[in-house]
Design a protein around this motif. Structure first.
Motif, PDB file in Angstrom:
ATOM      1  N   ASP A  45       0.794  -1.228   0.000  1.00  9.83           N
ATOM      2  CA  ASP A  45       0.000   0.000   0.000  1.00  9.83           C
ATOM      3  C   ASP A  45       0.828   1.281   0.000  1.00  9.83           C
ATOM      4  O   ASP A  45       0.307   2.344  -0.344  1.00  9.83           O
ATOM      5  CB  ASP A  45      -0.935   0.022   1.220  1.00  9.83           C
ATOM      6  CG  ASP A  45      -1.962  -1.107   1.166  1.00  9.83           C
ATOM      7  OD1 ASP A  45      -2.198  -1.656   0.071  1.00  9.83           O
ATOM      8  OD2 ASP A  45      -2.512  -1.443   2.241  1.00  9.83           O
ATOM      9  N   ASP A  46       2.081   1.217   0.408  1.00  4.82           N
ATOM     10  CA  ASP A  46       2.920   2.412   0.489  1.00  4.82           C
ATOM     11  C   ASP A  46       3.240   2.925  -0.908  1.00  4.82           C
ATOM     12  O   ASP A  46       3.663   2.171  -1.790  1.00  4.82           O
ATOM     13  CB  ASP A  46       4.216   2.102   1.241  1.00  4.82           C
ATOM     14  CG  ASP A  46       5.037   3.341   1.499  1.00  4.82           C
ATOM     15  OD1 ASP A  46       4.801   3.994   2.533  1.00  4.82           O
ATOM     16  OD2 ASP A  46       5.898   3.668   0.648  1.00  4.82           O
ATOM     17  N   SER A  47       3.052   4.236  -1.111  1.00  3.16           N
ATOM     18  CA  SER A  47       3.238   4.814  -2.449  1.00  3.16           C
ATOM     19  C   SER A  47       4.675   4.706  -2.951  1.00  3.16           C
ATOM     20  O   SER A  47       4.893   4.562  -4.150  1.00  3.16           O
ATOM     21  CB  SER A  47       2.798   6.276  -2.459  1.00  3.16           C
ATOM     22  OG  SER A  47       3.575   7.035  -1.541  1.00  3.16           O
ATOM     23  N   LEU A  48       5.664   4.738  -2.082  1.00  3.64           N
ATOM     24  CA  LEU A  48       7.055   4.603  -2.511  1.00  3.64           C
ATOM     25  C   LEU A  48       7.506   3.144  -2.516  1.00  3.64           C
ATOM     26  O   LEU A  48       8.022   2.645  -3.517  1.00  3.64           O
ATOM     27  CB  LEU A  48       7.988   5.421  -1.610  1.00  3.64           C
ATOM     28  CG  LEU A  48       9.489   5.222  -1.857  1.00  3.64           C
ATOM     29  CD1 LEU A  48       9.859   5.661  -3.271  1.00  3.64           C
ATOM     30  CD2 LEU A  48      10.311   5.939  -0.829  1.00  3.64           C
ATOM     31  N   LEU A  49       7.307   2.447  -1.391  1.00  8.53           N
ATOM     32  CA  LEU A  49       7.815   1.080  -1.263  1.00  8.53           C
ATOM     33  C   LEU A  49       7.198   0.130  -2.289  1.00  8.53           C
ATOM     34  O   LEU A  49       7.857  -0.791  -2.758  1.00  8.53           O
ATOM     35  CB  LEU A  49       7.578   0.558   0.151  1.00  8.53           C
ATOM     36  CG  LEU A  49       8.262   1.336   1.276  1.00  8.53           C
ATOM     37  CD1 LEU A  49       7.922   0.741   2.626  1.00  8.53           C
ATOM     38  CD2 LEU A  49       9.764   1.401   1.064  1.00  8.53           C
ATOM     39  N   THR A  52       6.610   0.688  -5.283  1.00  8.32           N
ATOM     40  CA  THR A  52       7.206   0.884  -6.608  1.00  8.32           C
ATOM     41  C   THR A  52       8.634   0.363  -6.697  1.00  8.32           C
ATOM     42  O   THR A  52       9.187   0.273  -7.789  1.00  8.32           O
ATOM     43  CB  THR A  52       7.215   2.377  -6.987  1.00  8.32           C
ATOM     44  OG1 THR A  52       8.058   3.094  -6.071  1.00  8.32           O
ATOM     45  CG2 THR A  52       5.814   2.947  -6.979  1.00  8.32           C
ATOM     46  N   LEU A  53       9.234   0.025  -5.562  1.00  6.17           N
ATOM     47  CA  LEU A  53      10.624  -0.428  -5.546  1.00  6.17           C
ATOM     48  C   LEU A  53      10.710  -1.943  -5.652  1.00  6.17           C
ATOM     49  O   LEU A  53       9.798  -2.662  -5.256  1.00  6.17           O
ATOM     50  CB  LEU A  53      11.303   0.030  -4.248  1.00  6.17           C
ATOM     51  CG  LEU A  53      11.343   1.531  -4.017  1.00  6.17           C
ATOM     52  CD1 LEU A  53      11.926   1.823  -2.632  1.00  6.17           C
ATOM     53  CD2 LEU A  53      12.137   2.238  -5.094  1.00  6.17           C
ATOM     54  N   ASP A  80      15.261   2.878  -8.680  1.00  4.24           N
ATOM     55  CA  ASP A  80      15.391   2.994 -10.130  1.00  4.24           C
ATOM     56  C   ASP A  80      16.816   3.335 -10.543  1.00  4.24           C
ATOM     57  O   ASP A  80      17.253   3.003 -11.644  1.00  4.24           O
ATOM     58  CB  ASP A  80      14.438   4.063 -10.671  1.00  4.24           C
ATOM     59  CG  ASP A  80      12.981   3.662 -10.525  1.00  4.24           C
ATOM     60  OD1 ASP A  80      12.708   2.439 -10.428  1.00  4.24           O
ATOM     61  OD2 ASP A  80      12.117   4.562 -10.503  1.00  4.24           O
ATOM     62  N   GLU A  81      17.562   3.980  -9.640  1.00  2.24           N
ATOM     63  CA  GLU A  81      18.957   4.353  -9.915  1.00  2.24           C
ATOM     64  C   GLU A  81      19.922   3.228  -9.557  1.00  2.24           C
ATOM     65  O   GLU A  81      21.120   3.429  -9.494  1.00  2.24           O
ATOM     66  CB  GLU A  81      19.333   5.624  -9.126  1.00  2.24           C
ATOM     67  CG  GLU A  81      18.597   6.867  -9.571  1.00  2.24           C
ATOM     68  CD  GLU A  81      17.188   6.969  -8.959  1.00  2.24           C
ATOM     69  OE1 GLU A  81      16.935   6.378  -7.886  1.00  2.24           O
ATOM     70  OE2 GLU A  81      16.335   7.618  -9.589  1.00  2.24           O
TER      71      GLU A  81
END
Length: 112
Positions: free
Chosen positions: A64-68, A70-71, A94-95
């Motif tokens: 549910d976390d918007s950042l985690l 996506t990783l 992403d880097e």
């Protein structure tokens, strides 16, 4: 000759004591802990586990976390320390950098 050997011995002893004192002063601390201290036996237990072994609260946070969410998850460690359980999770950004996040068993982010 005896006097010379005696003088030589005293100067060597004085020099070795000076060297010892100098080397003790020059010993750096590592992460704030002196190398001369004996580490305690109470180090945390840290075991690598799979994402499927995480508690439901932690999985929900990751999804549910918007950042985690996506990783890319790289590794999960279960950490037991002082009777408490934490999850130390490594993500790849992403880097292509590694980001570590510490999460409680209740699904609360403690540090990143």
């Amino acid at each position: 000759m005896l006097l010379l050997a005696s003088c030589s011995k005293n100067s060597e002893e004085g020099q070795s004591n000076d060297d010892k004192a100098h080397s003790e002063e020059a010993m750096p601390d590592i992460d704030g802990v002196s190398e001369l201290r004996t580490p305690s036996g109470d180090s945390p237990q840290r075991d690598e586990i799979s994402k499927a072994e995480l508690p439901e609260e932690v999985i929900n946070l990751l999804d549910d976390d918007s950042l985690l969410s996506t990783l890319q998850l790289k590794k999960v460690y279960k950490v037991l320390e002082d009777g408490e359980t934490f999850y130390d999770i490594a993500f790849e950004t992403d880097e292509k950098e590694t980001m570590m996040v510490l999460i409680s068993a209740d699904g609360e982010v403690l540090a990143n």
